[in-house]
Design a protein around this motif. Structure first.
Motif, PDB file in Angstrom:
ATOM      1  N   GLN A   8     168.692   9.463  32.551  1.00  0.00           N
ATOM      2  CA  GLN A   8     168.291   8.351  33.544  1.00  0.00           C
ATOM      3  C   GLN A   8     167.027   8.562  33.826  1.00  0.00           C
ATOM      4  N   VAL A   9     166.664   7.144  33.805  1.00  0.00           N
ATOM      5  CA  VAL A   9     165.041   6.945  34.443  1.00  0.00           C
ATOM      6  C   VAL A   9     165.106   5.852  35.640  1.00  0.00           C
ATOM      7  N   THR A  10     164.248   6.215  36.671  1.00  0.00           N
ATOM      8  CA  THR A  10     164.207   5.451  37.717  1.00  0.00           C
ATOM      9  C   THR A  10     162.656   5.325  37.862  1.00  0.00           C
ATOM     10  N   PHE A  11     162.411   3.792  37.963  1.00  0.00           N
ATOM     11  CA  PHE A  11     160.981   3.152  38.318  1.00  0.00           C
ATOM     12  C   PHE A  11     160.949   2.947  39.838  1.00  0.00           C
ATOM     13  N   HIS A  12     159.919   3.407  40.429  1.00  0.00           N
ATOM     14  CA  HIS A  12     159.743   3.171  41.810  1.00  0.00           C
ATOM     15  C   HIS A  12     158.509   2.133  41.740  1.00  0.00           C
ATOM     16  N   LEU A  13     158.705   1.091  42.088  1.00  0.00           N
ATOM     17  CA  LEU A  13     157.588  -0.165  42.100  1.00  0.00           C
ATOM     18  C   LEU A  13     156.899  -0.376  43.411  1.00  0.00           C
ATOM     19  N   ASN A  14     155.666  -0.948  43.313  1.00  0.00           N
ATOM     20  CA  ASN A  14     154.872  -1.199  44.382  1.00  0.00           C
ATOM     21  C   ASN A  14     155.468  -2.205  45.506  1.00  0.00           C
ATOM     22  N   THR A  15     156.455  -2.585  45.182  1.00  0.00           N
ATOM     23  CA  THR A  15     157.279  -3.388  46.232  1.00  0.00           C
ATOM     24  C   THR A  15     158.455  -2.605  47.125  1.00  0.00           C
ATOM     25  N   ASP A  16     158.248  -1.198  46.853  1.00  0.00           N
ATOM     26  CA  ASP A  16     159.137  -0.264  47.549  1.00  0.00           C
ATOM     27  C   ASP A  16     160.738  -0.315  47.312  1.00  0.00           C
ATOM     28  N   ASP A  17     160.796  -1.251  46.048  1.00  0.00           N
ATOM     29  CA  ASP A  17     162.249  -1.337  45.316  1.00  0.00           C
ATOM     30  C   ASP A  17     162.371  -0.239  44.019  1.00  0.00           C
ATOM     31  N   SER A  18     163.307   0.011  43.633  1.00  0.00           N
ATOM     32  CA  SER A  18     163.426   1.039  42.400  1.00  0.00           C
ATOM     33  C   SER A  18     164.552   0.447  41.665  1.00  0.00           C
ATOM     34  N   GLU A  19     164.334   0.627  40.539  1.00  0.00           N
ATOM     35  CA  GLU A  19     165.307   0.108  39.237  1.00  0.00           C
ATOM     36  C   GLU A  19     165.908   1.442  38.523  1.00  0.00           C
ATOM     37  N   ILE A  54     160.471  -5.093  33.697  1.00  0.00           N
ATOM     38  CA  ILE A  54     159.830  -4.735  34.776  1.00  0.00           C
ATOM     39  C   ILE A  54     158.178  -4.678  34.211  1.00  0.00           C
ATOM     40  N   LYS A  55     157.598  -5.254  35.174  1.00  0.00           N
ATOM     41  CA  LYS A  55     155.950  -5.222  34.919  1.00  0.00           C
ATOM     42  C   LYS A  55     155.515  -3.760  35.135  1.00  0.00           C
ATOM     43  N   THR A  56     154.762  -3.332  34.004  1.00  0.00           N
ATOM     44  CA  THR A  56     154.194  -2.070  34.108  1.00  0.00           C
ATOM     45  C   THR A  56     153.100  -1.911  35.021  1.00  0.00           C
ATOM     46  N   ASP A  57     152.387  -2.982  35.440  1.00  0.00           N
ATOM     47  CA  ASP A  57     151.454  -2.663  36.440  1.00  0.00           C
ATOM     48  C   ASP A  57     152.165  -2.714  37.965  1.00  0.00           C
ATOM     49  N   ALA A  58     153.555  -2.733  37.895  1.00  0.00           N
ATOM     50  CA  ALA A  58     153.997  -2.594  39.337  1.00  0.00           C
ATOM     51  C   ALA A  58     154.788  -1.333  39.498  1.00  0.00           C
ATOM     52  N   ILE A  59     154.690  -0.541  38.432  1.00  0.00           N
ATOM     53  CA  ILE A  59     155.258   0.843  38.625  1.00  0.00           C
ATOM     54  C   ILE A  59     154.416   1.788  39.111  1.00  0.00           C
ATOM     55  N   VAL A  60     154.668   2.372  40.092  1.00  0.00           N
ATOM     56  CA  VAL A  60     154.067   3.374  41.082  1.00  0.00           C
ATOM     57  C   VAL A  60     154.494   4.979  40.716  1.00  0.00           C
ATOM     58  N   LYS A  61     155.745   5.003  40.257  1.00  0.00           N
ATOM     59  CA  LYS A  61     156.364   6.523  40.107  1.00  0.00           C
ATOM     60  C   LYS A  61     157.381   6.406  38.873  1.00  0.00           C
ATOM     61  N   ILE A  62     157.723   7.119  37.898  1.00  0.00           N
ATOM     62  CA  ILE A  62     158.627   7.112  37.294  1.00  0.00           C
ATOM     63  C   ILE A  62     159.408   8.630  37.062  1.00  0.00           C
ATOM     64  N   GLU A  63     160.747   8.523  37.420  1.00  0.00           N
ATOM     65  CA  GLU A  63     161.577   9.917  37.503  1.00  0.00           C
ATOM     66  C   GLU A  63     162.560   9.844  36.174  1.00  0.00           C
ATOM     67  N   ILE A  64     162.505  10.968  35.555  1.00  0.00           N
ATOM     68  CA  ILE A  64     163.377  11.140  34.358  1.00  0.00           C
ATOM     69  C   ILE A  64     164.260  12.306  34.705  1.00  0.00           C
ATOM     70  N   ASP A  65     165.423  12.172  34.308  1.00  0.00           N
ATOM     71  CA  ASP A  65     166.666  13.276  34.726  1.00  0.00           C
ATOM     72  C   ASP A  65     167.592  12.979  33.444  1.00  0.00           C
TER      73      ASP A  65
END
Length: 94
Positions: A8-19, A54-65
């Motif tokens: 599972q991967v979670t992308f936290h975006l600079n818009t405070d959204d996550s996917e 997902i725009k890569t320049d919008a990613i601020v954090k990536i979590e991998i589980d």
């Protein structure tokens, strides 16, 4: 019968959204793919019912589980522990 790793991967975006996405690859393979593709303008996830970009320049954090093992490099802080509001008080007393 071989079992396929699920990561599972979670992308936290600079818009405070996550996917979040579930991928049929190992965490190590995902990490390698991310390292190779973060210079690309988009990461593209093909789902059964849609395509998500997902725009890569919008990613601020990536979590991998589950966690990746066997990663080395000067950027790696091994044996880390996340400090939360619940654990912060216990840490200061130690």
């Amino acid at each position: 019968m071989t079992s396929t790793a699920i990561t599972q991967v979670t992308f936290h975006l600079n818009t405070d959204d996550s996917e979040s996405f579930s991928l049929p690859i190992s965490p190590e393979m995902l990490f390698q793919q991310l390292q190779a593709s973060l210079d690309a303008p988009l990461l593209v996830f093909q789902l059964a019912d849609q395509t998500v970009c997902i725009k890569t320049d919008a990613i601020v954090k990536i979590e991998i589980d589950p966690p990746c093992s066997g990663i080395t490099g000067s950027f790696l802080f091994a044996n880390s522990e996340r400090v939360t509001a619940m654990t912060r008080g216990n840490w200061r007393q130690a």
